[in-house]
Design a protein around this motif. Structure first.
Motif, PDB file in Angstrom:
ATOM      1  N   HIS A 135       1.104  -1.233   0.555  1.00 22.72           N
ATOM      2  CA  HIS A 135      -0.117   0.327  -0.085  1.00 22.72           C
ATOM      3  C   HIS A 135       0.758   1.578  -0.159  1.00 22.72           C
ATOM      4  CE1 HIS A 135      -3.740  -1.824   0.828  1.00 22.72           C
ATOM      5  NE2 HIS A 135      -3.282  -2.531   1.881  1.00 22.72           N
ATOM      6  N   ILE A 166      -7.366   1.811   5.251  1.00 18.77           N
ATOM      7  CA  ILE A 166      -7.029   2.830   4.102  1.00 18.77           C
ATOM      8  C   ILE A 166      -8.616   1.850   2.842  1.00 18.77           C
ATOM      9  CG2 ILE A 166      -5.475   2.786   2.157  1.00 18.77           C
ATOM     10  CD1 ILE A 166      -2.829   1.923   3.908  1.00 18.77           C
ATOM     11  N   GLU A 168     -11.255   2.981  -0.140  1.00 18.85           N
ATOM     12  CA  GLU A 168     -11.540   3.863  -1.264  1.00 18.85           C
ATOM     13  C   GLU A 168     -12.536   3.871  -1.735  1.00 18.85           C
ATOM     14  OE1 GLU A 168      -8.474   0.896  -4.379  1.00 18.85           O
ATOM     15  OE2 GLU A 168     -10.718   0.493  -4.674  1.00 18.85           O
ATOM     16  N   LYS A 207      -8.736   7.772  -1.935  1.00 18.58           N
ATOM     17  CA  LYS A 207      -8.233   6.810  -1.516  1.00 18.58           C
ATOM     18  C   LYS A 207      -7.950   7.692  -0.234  1.00 18.58           C
ATOM     19  CE  LYS A 207      -5.227   3.212  -2.820  1.00 18.58           C
ATOM     20  NZ  LYS A 207      -3.815   2.310  -3.133  1.00 18.58           N
ATOM     21  N   TYR A 209      -7.068   7.490   4.707  1.00 16.47           N
ATOM     22  CA  TYR A 209      -6.421   7.250   5.527  1.00 16.47           C
ATOM     23  C   TYR A 209      -6.843   7.204   6.768  1.00 16.47           C
ATOM     24  CZ  TYR A 209      -3.134   6.464   2.098  1.00 16.47           C
ATOM     25  OH  TYR A 209      -2.551   5.822   0.351  1.00 16.47           O
TER      26      TYR A 209
END
Length: 213
Positions: A135, A166, A168, A207, A209
């Motif tokens: 990643h 993480i 999407e 993305k 985080y």
């Protein structure tokens, strides 16, 4: 594996957001993010509980059909999986449907909800595990305690045993440990809670985080 509950929610549910965040110290962006109708709870054993809450009052919706569709698709998935996912809750209270699905891992969530044309990848593990799995950690994250403090890739790699999420896909998240850092598209809602912002059409901004203990 084709995406299941996400598709069901998109086709049958109205998309009315029902989760209020409260608190006068949260700005409009945070309120919009916090109103997400999907909440992901990250448990200490690595399992994930996804709870979707939607308005279900329109006459042309059929509760029994929705229940049967979800249970059938979960059963189909479980026939080919090593660890089962489960429908922990299906409730209609005063026209509000709540569906809770428990996944044994973030990998199971990804497998169940993604399709060839729609990646909904979710990772939950340590920072070291995220790096080892390839990643990208070349990001700038802001401290949950001080919005003037930020860290980059090298600092993040030094936090190898801390946990990182993480995603999407945007949603509201509850973690088992205190949230430490997050990216610019995430809004803090409390010590263990955050929401991922979307564009004006409700789509992902890329993305997301979140680093937590």
């Amino acid at each position: 594996m084709m995406r299941k509950i996400g598709a069901v929610a998109g086709v049958i549910f109205t998309g009315l957001s029902l989760w209020g965040c409260g608190g006068s110290d949260i700005d409009n962006k945070a309120q919009a993010a916090a109103s997400s109708n999907t909440v992901m709870e990250v448990l200490k054993d690595g399992s994930i509980v996804e709870t979707i809450t939607e308005d279900f009052t329109a006459d042309y919706y059929n509760e029994d059909d929705l229940r049967s569709m979800i249970l059938s698709e979960v059963a189909e998935y479980n026939r080919d999986s090593e660890k089962d996912i489960s429908v922990d809750k299906f409730e209609n209270k005063d026209g509000i449907i709540t569906v809770a699905i428990k996944y044994p891992s973030a990998e199971a969530y990804t497998d169940y909800n993604s399709s060839q044309f729609d990646s909904r990848r979710l990772f939950v593990g340590t920072v070291k595990e995220a790096y080892d799995e390839g990643h990208s950690l070349d990001v700038t994250l802001t401290s949950a305690d001080n919005d003037e403090e930020s860290i980059g890739k090298e600092d993040l790699l030094g936090m190898g045993e801390n946990h990182i999420l993480i995603s999407e896909v945007p949603f509201r998240v509850e973690t088992f440990g205190k949230i430490l850092y997050f990216d610019d598209n995430v809004v803090s809602l409390g010590k263990n809670e955050a929401a991922m912002q979307t564009d004006e059409n409700g789509e992902s901004l890329g993305k997301y985080y979140i680093v937590f203990k």
